[in-house]
Design a protein around this motif. Sequence first.
Motif, PDB file in Angstrom:
ATOM      1  N   GLU A  99       0.449  -0.772   0.079  1.00  0.00           N
ATOM      2  CA  GLU A  99       0.316  -0.132  -0.050  1.00  0.00           C
ATOM      3  C   GLU A  99       0.876   1.578   0.290  1.00  0.00           C
ATOM      4  O   GLU A  99       2.001   1.095   0.812  1.00  0.00           O
ATOM      5  N   LEU A 100       0.924   1.952  -0.505  1.00  0.00           N
ATOM      6  CA  LEU A 100       1.545   3.028  -1.476  1.00  0.00           C
ATOM      7  C   LEU A 100       0.775   4.662  -0.868  1.00  0.00           C
ATOM      8  O   LEU A 100       1.818   5.553  -0.934  1.00  0.00           O
ATOM      9  N   GLY A 101       0.006   4.372  -0.761  1.00  0.00           N
ATOM     10  CA  GLY A 101      -1.091   5.638  -0.027  1.00  0.00           C
ATOM     11  C   GLY A 101      -2.294   5.762  -0.058  1.00  0.00           C
ATOM     12  O   GLY A 101      -3.138   4.659  -0.330  1.00  0.00           O
ATOM     13  N   PHE A 102      -3.007   7.465  -0.184  1.00  0.00           N
ATOM     14  CA  PHE A 102      -5.037   7.015   0.254  1.00  0.00           C
ATOM     15  C   PHE A 102      -5.049   8.436  -0.514  1.00  0.00           C
ATOM     16  O   PHE A 102      -4.572   9.286  -0.761  1.00  0.00           O
ATOM     17  N   TYR A 103      -6.036   8.177  -1.247  1.00  0.00           N
ATOM     18  CA  TYR A 103      -7.113   9.096  -2.011  1.00  0.00           C
ATOM     19  C   TYR A 103      -8.727   9.125  -1.479  1.00  0.00           C
ATOM     20  O   TYR A 103      -8.547   8.297  -1.856  1.00  0.00           O
ATOM     21  N   ASN A 104      -8.174  10.218  -1.129  1.00  0.00           N
ATOM     22  CA  ASN A 104     -10.575  10.735  -0.865  1.00  0.00           C
ATOM     23  C   ASN A 104     -11.201  11.988  -2.405  1.00  0.00           C
ATOM     24  O   ASN A 104     -10.161  12.896  -1.410  1.00  0.00           O
ATOM     25  N   PRO A 105     -11.860  11.018  -2.986  1.00  0.00           N
ATOM     26  CA  PRO A 105     -12.152  11.800  -4.171  1.00  0.00           C
ATOM     27  C   PRO A 105     -13.526  13.102  -3.140  1.00  0.00           C
ATOM     28  O   PRO A 105     -13.153  14.399  -4.150  1.00  0.00           O
ATOM     29  N   ARG A 106     -13.721  13.528  -2.265  1.00  0.00           N
ATOM     30  CA  ARG A 106     -14.381  14.194  -1.879  1.00  0.00           C
ATOM     31  C   ARG A 106     -14.144  15.650  -1.512  1.00  0.00           C
ATOM     32  O   ARG A 106     -14.328  16.494  -0.729  1.00  0.00           O
ATOM     33  N   THR A 107     -12.919  15.025  -0.556  1.00  0.00           N
ATOM     34  CA  THR A 107     -12.193  16.737   0.303  1.00  0.00           C
ATOM     35  C   THR A 107     -11.132  16.158  -1.149  1.00  0.00           C
ATOM     36  O   THR A 107      -9.919  16.962  -0.149  1.00  0.00           O
ATOM     37  N   ASN A 108     -10.563  15.201  -1.520  1.00  0.00           N
ATOM     38  CA  ASN A 108      -9.228  15.608  -2.096  1.00  0.00           C
ATOM     39  C   ASN A 108      -8.292  16.113  -1.357  1.00  0.00           C
ATOM     40  O   ASN A 108      -6.840  16.290  -2.227  1.00  0.00           O
ATOM     41  N   GLU A 109      -8.803  15.335  -0.944  1.00  0.00           N
ATOM     42  CA  GLU A 109      -6.541  14.861   0.488  1.00  0.00           C
ATOM     43  C   GLU A 109      -6.281  13.139  -0.248  1.00  0.00           C
ATOM     44  O   GLU A 109      -6.609  12.041  -0.780  1.00  0.00           O
ATOM     45  N   VAL A 110      -5.434  14.020  -0.201  1.00  0.00           N
ATOM     46  CA  VAL A 110      -3.977  13.013  -0.607  1.00  0.00           C
ATOM     47  C   VAL A 110      -3.046  12.566   0.288  1.00  0.00           C
ATOM     48  O   VAL A 110      -2.451  13.515   0.471  1.00  0.00           O
ATOM     49  N   LYS A 111      -2.596  11.407   0.514  1.00  0.00           N
ATOM     50  CA  LYS A 111      -0.943  11.053   1.584  1.00  0.00           C
ATOM     51  C   LYS A 111      -0.711   9.970   0.557  1.00  0.00           C
ATOM     52  O   LYS A 111      -1.211   9.183   0.331  1.00  0.00           O
ATOM     53  N   LEU A 112       0.535  10.098   0.010  1.00  0.00           N
ATOM     54  CA  LEU A 112       1.828   9.688  -0.514  1.00  0.00           C
ATOM     55  C   LEU A 112       3.264   9.025   0.307  1.00  0.00           C
ATOM     56  O   LEU A 112       3.740   9.806   1.282  1.00  0.00           O
ATOM     57  N   ASP A 113       3.568   7.587  -0.034  1.00  0.00           N
ATOM     58  CA  ASP A 113       4.747   7.056   0.687  1.00  0.00           C
ATOM     59  C   ASP A 113       5.394   7.439  -0.715  1.00  0.00           C
ATOM     60  O   ASP A 113       5.722   6.143  -1.382  1.00  0.00           O
ATOM     61  N   VAL A 114       5.653   8.727  -0.982  1.00  0.00           N
ATOM     62  CA  VAL A 114       6.741   8.549  -2.183  1.00  0.00           C
ATOM     63  C   VAL A 114       7.464   8.882  -2.664  1.00  0.00           C
ATOM     64  O   VAL A 114       8.059   7.298  -3.188  1.00  0.00           O
ATOM     65  N   PRO A 115       8.704   7.718  -1.654  1.00  0.00           N
ATOM     66  CA  PRO A 115      10.094   6.844  -1.908  1.00  0.00           C
ATOM     67  C   PRO A 115       9.239   5.570  -2.279  1.00  0.00           C
ATOM     68  O   PRO A 115       9.934   4.759  -3.258  1.00  0.00           O
ATOM     69  N   GLY A 116       8.147   5.091  -1.797  1.00  0.00           N
ATOM     70  CA  GLY A 116       8.021   3.648  -1.881  1.00  0.00           C
ATOM     71  C   GLY A 116       7.016   3.783  -3.484  1.00  0.00           C
ATOM     72  O   GLY A 116       7.496   2.920  -4.265  1.00  0.00           O
ATOM     73  N   ILE A 117       6.397   4.633  -3.855  1.00  0.00           N
ATOM     74  CA  ILE A 117       5.940   4.957  -5.138  1.00  0.00           C
ATOM     75  C   ILE A 117       7.476   5.284  -6.481  1.00  0.00           C
ATOM     76  O   ILE A 117       7.405   4.672  -7.612  1.00  0.00           O
ATOM     77  N   VAL A 118       8.384   6.064  -5.776  1.00  0.00           N
ATOM     78  CA  VAL A 118       9.259   6.315  -6.587  1.00  0.00           C
ATOM     79  C   VAL A 118      10.121   4.501  -7.107  1.00  0.00           C
ATOM     80  O   VAL A 118      10.400   4.332  -8.542  1.00  0.00           O
TER      81      VAL A 118
END
Length: 87
Positions: A35-54
Amino acid sequence: MIKLRLKRFGKKREASYRIIAINNLARRDGRPLEELGFYNPRTNEVKLDVPGIVKRLQQGAQPSDTVRRILTKNNVFEQVRAEAVSS
């Protein structure tokens, strides 16, 4: 092939999504590799594990269209290019 895509969770009509790395043949809500992140389209909240995604992108993972838009908005691809240049 490994894909970066969204996994739906939450109540009906109140969906949120996790950004996951998963085998492209697995079902949408199947068990992810990571799991590399979180996205909530209702509030446009985004949390990312950038080193893991890279790391996953450098290994050849392909993002879905929606995940690609989220990563572009958060300048993750620029960090991937910077990592490639510095290596």
